[in-house]
Write a protein that holds these residues in place. Sequence first.
Motif, PDB file in Angstrom:
ATOM      1  N   VAL A 388       8.219   1.638  -2.559  1.00  0.00           N
ATOM      2  CA  VAL A 388       8.989   2.512  -1.855  1.00  0.00           C
ATOM      3  C   VAL A 388       8.466   3.871  -1.442  1.00  0.00           C
ATOM      4  CG1 VAL A 388      11.310   3.043  -1.764  1.00  0.00           C
ATOM      5  CG2 VAL A 388      10.844   1.348  -3.172  1.00  0.00           C
ATOM      6  N   GLY A 389       8.745   4.242  -0.190  1.00  0.00           N
ATOM      7  CA  GLY A 389       7.937   5.530   0.385  1.00  0.00           C
ATOM      8  C   GLY A 389       9.129   6.627  -0.370  1.00  0.00           C
ATOM      9  N   SER A 390       8.663   7.884  -0.078  1.00  0.00           N
ATOM     10  CA  SER A 390       9.531   9.107  -0.590  1.00  0.00           C
ATOM     11  C   SER A 390      10.569   9.440   0.489  1.00  0.00           C
ATOM     12  CB  SER A 390       8.834  10.389  -0.864  1.00  0.00           C
ATOM     13  OG  SER A 390       7.811  10.036  -1.969  1.00  0.00           O
ATOM     14  N   SER A 391      11.293  10.447   0.447  1.00  0.00           N
ATOM     15  CA  SER A 391      12.328  10.743   1.095  1.00  0.00           C
ATOM     16  C   SER A 391      13.521  10.156   1.429  1.00  0.00           C
ATOM     17  CB  SER A 391      11.770  11.081   2.665  1.00  0.00           C
ATOM     18  OG  SER A 391      10.693  12.094   2.561  1.00  0.00           O
ATOM     19  N   VAL A 412       9.118  -2.835  -8.560  1.00  0.00           N
ATOM     20  CA  VAL A 412       9.586  -1.765  -7.698  1.00  0.00           C
ATOM     21  C   VAL A 412       9.052  -0.513  -8.064  1.00  0.00           C
ATOM     22  CG1 VAL A 412      11.624  -0.597  -6.406  1.00  0.00           C
ATOM     23  CG2 VAL A 412      11.618  -2.987  -7.240  1.00  0.00           C
ATOM     24  N   VAL A 413       8.021   0.154  -7.006  1.00  0.00           N
ATOM     25  CA  VAL A 413       7.233   1.118  -7.530  1.00  0.00           C
ATOM     26  C   VAL A 413       7.152   2.191  -6.310  1.00  0.00           C
ATOM     27  CG1 VAL A 413       5.210   0.030  -6.758  1.00  0.00           C
ATOM     28  CG2 VAL A 413       5.060   1.763  -8.667  1.00  0.00           C
ATOM     29  N   GLY A 414       6.842   3.330  -6.573  1.00  0.00           N
ATOM     30  CA  GLY A 414       6.611   4.401  -5.594  1.00  0.00           C
ATOM     31  C   GLY A 414       5.738   5.556  -6.044  1.00  0.00           C
ATOM     32  N   ASN A 415       5.306   6.510  -5.518  1.00  0.00           N
ATOM     33  CA  ASN A 415       4.603   7.693  -5.889  1.00  0.00           C
ATOM     34  C   ASN A 415       5.558   8.833  -6.234  1.00  0.00           C
ATOM     35  OD1 ASN A 415       2.077   6.576  -5.742  1.00  0.00           O
ATOM     36  ND2 ASN A 415       1.681   7.317  -3.521  1.00  0.00           N
ATOM     37  N   ARG A 416       6.361   8.571  -7.410  1.00  0.00           N
ATOM     38  CA  ARG A 416       7.163   9.434  -7.635  1.00  0.00           C
ATOM     39  C   ARG A 416       6.843  10.747  -8.697  1.00  0.00           C
ATOM     40  NH1 ARG A 416      10.365   9.849  -4.097  1.00  0.00           N
ATOM     41  NH2 ARG A 416      11.723  11.273  -5.313  1.00  0.00           N
ATOM     42  N   GLY A 417       5.379  10.566  -8.845  1.00  0.00           N
ATOM     43  CA  GLY A 417       5.065  11.530  -9.896  1.00  0.00           C
ATOM     44  C   GLY A 417       5.326  13.112  -9.345  1.00  0.00           C
ATOM     45  N   LEU A 418       4.927  13.250  -8.119  1.00  0.00           N
ATOM     46  CA  LEU A 418       5.227  14.452  -7.118  1.00  0.00           C
ATOM     47  C   LEU A 418       5.915  14.176  -6.078  1.00  0.00           C
ATOM     48  CD1 LEU A 418       1.839  16.014  -7.597  1.00  0.00           C
ATOM     49  CD2 LEU A 418       3.874  16.825  -8.682  1.00  0.00           C
ATOM     50  N   VAL A 425       0.544   4.414   2.427  1.00  0.00           N
ATOM     51  CA  VAL A 425      -0.016   3.275   2.954  1.00  0.00           C
ATOM     52  C   VAL A 425      -1.164   2.806   2.202  1.00  0.00           C
ATOM     53  CG1 VAL A 425      -0.950   2.328   5.198  1.00  0.00           C
ATOM     54  CG2 VAL A 425       1.014   3.799   5.249  1.00  0.00           C
ATOM     55  N   SER A 426      -1.885   3.639   1.958  1.00  0.00           N
ATOM     56  CA  SER A 426      -3.204   3.157   1.038  1.00  0.00           C
ATOM     57  C   SER A 426      -2.647   2.739  -0.426  1.00  0.00           C
ATOM     58  CB  SER A 426      -4.235   4.383   0.990  1.00  0.00           C
ATOM     59  OG  SER A 426      -4.600   4.745   2.012  1.00  0.00           O
ATOM     60  N   THR A 427      -1.754   3.661  -0.899  1.00  0.00           N
ATOM     61  CA  THR A 427      -1.029   3.145  -2.165  1.00  0.00           C
ATOM     62  C   THR A 427      -0.673   1.771  -2.136  1.00  0.00           C
ATOM     63  OG1 THR A 427      -0.668   5.417  -2.660  1.00  0.00           O
ATOM     64  CG2 THR A 427       0.522   3.547  -4.104  1.00  0.00           C
TER      65      THR A 427
END
Length: 582
Positions: A388-391, A412-418, A425-427
């Motif tokens: 899942v993307g941010s925003s 279910v995962v996303g770059n939520r650290g920051l 896309v690369s993630t």
Amino acid sequence: MPLSSLPAHGAFAVSLALVQALWARGVRDVVLAPGSRSAPLALVLYQADAAGDLRLHVRVDERSAGFLALGLATGSRRPVAVVTTSGTAVGNLLPAVMEAHHTGRQVVVISADRPERLRGTGANQTTFQTGIFGRFAPVVDLAPDAPLGSVAAAADEACCRVGPSQINVQLDADLMPPDPDPTTWWTRTNVAPAELSRPERATSRTNIAPAELLRLDPGPRTVIVAGDDAGPAARILAEAANWPLLAEPTSGARIGKQAIRTYRLLLGTALREEIERVIVIGHPTLSRPVMGLITDPAPDVISVRDRTGTATDPGRIATIVDDVPTVDAPPATQSSVHKTPGWFDRWRAADDALSGQIDEYLARRPESPLTIASVVAEAVTAHTTLVVGSSNVVRDLDLMATPWPPHEHRFVVGNRGLAGIDGTVSTAVGIALGRGGASRTIAYLGDLTFLHDTNGLLIGPDEPRPDVTFVVLNDDGGAIFAGLEQGAPAYAPAFERVFGTPHHTDLAALCLAHGIAHERVTQPERLAAALETQPSGIRLIEVLVSRAERRAEADHLRDLAQSLWLRGDPGPATALEHRPRS
């Protein structure tokens, strides 16, 4: 070839020793952004891949390479190395390293470097890259004549710690192998691969609660906030104590009967004022109501450290604990502790009623982005990976995803650290490649998030390529700002240019340039049908929506929550009856 049989030093010998040591410590995926100084590393990796010992992923953009490594580490739960040449190439990894630091992902940066004597001399492509990541990643600087034991020790340390590391390798003199025969470029070390144990959790603060506080009285009106990467422990505790579970989509805990779908809106009702205790597990980031709750000094707040050693406590008011607490003894029924109806029962009744009202409203608005989020959530069947993307997309999912059944191995995962939009896309490509056992992988992104990392689609013909479906919610800009202060009508003259940022990009043409299958849809039924098919390779489903009604829609949903509370309907209304704190 054992380490001891290699020459004492030399660029190729050090490169081979380093890759052997990484392999011995469990590294099975390496991302390479090619360059001149890293040539010996590239040749070793080429042959290790040809031998089937490592899987090599070549990328031309270092920023995308860094996030690909992050995704591979997330999906495989193994350490993953990313190799660059010297100079600005290393600096391009900083965003991915920062995210890995805040999420505890094991990304090992192998930065090729010129010898130390050239630093500060103006020599080509030479800079002060040792320790360039500062506090985000510890560094070992290997000299050209570093003993091979030091090389192995650097790899061992990097692969055993939580979070990212940098191994800076000074490579001098002849960079090419002594023999041009590729079969001589790689051989496994005779050191047996290490058992992959979970790295010890990092520690960063000392105000740890005494051990007796880890066992809690079940009586106070308690909610569990499960943020990113909270894991199943949050759900297990909620079920044991019969407490409401306020779980974000990427928590790993939005599962089962305790999870409250519409918690974000219910925190704007009188239920919020009755909360006496909050337990924070994971890293919550999605909503101001939750931030307001966990920074409020009125309820008792207990926050559990994550794998990085950090406990989410922005208000600096929480009691910090190392492990998820337990309850002394769950009551037979909540009515034995609180007046009827029970604490959780009232949250459940409110959630069911409000969810029904929202679904009824959206049934008349198939073009709403919230409707699209609901379709995506329903497509996340057992053993599915969802990135899942941010925003807005993750916040839409947070409101619309009905808690999933347990024991079905969704990821279910996303770059939520920051919580940035870069590198998604690369993630997603990395996660899909790293989690090979998934039945399918879906990545749900906004248009700006997708466009920010289109180089993630720049994958060469010889590179591993996953089966992944990108669902891109295209509202031609940055809709998340519409719901913030700058989205108020008073700022309308400036909003579109400096916050809305329309781009008018033709995503079909972009996909064509990358050889990616593309489909544009406008109806949720067509999206649901498209998501029922399994792709071969990478495909993109573009969903066209408008962001014009975002702010008004958010206001309407808050009004729904308030009106449901005040209306006094039979059934749910009695459960919603306000009760002051005891």
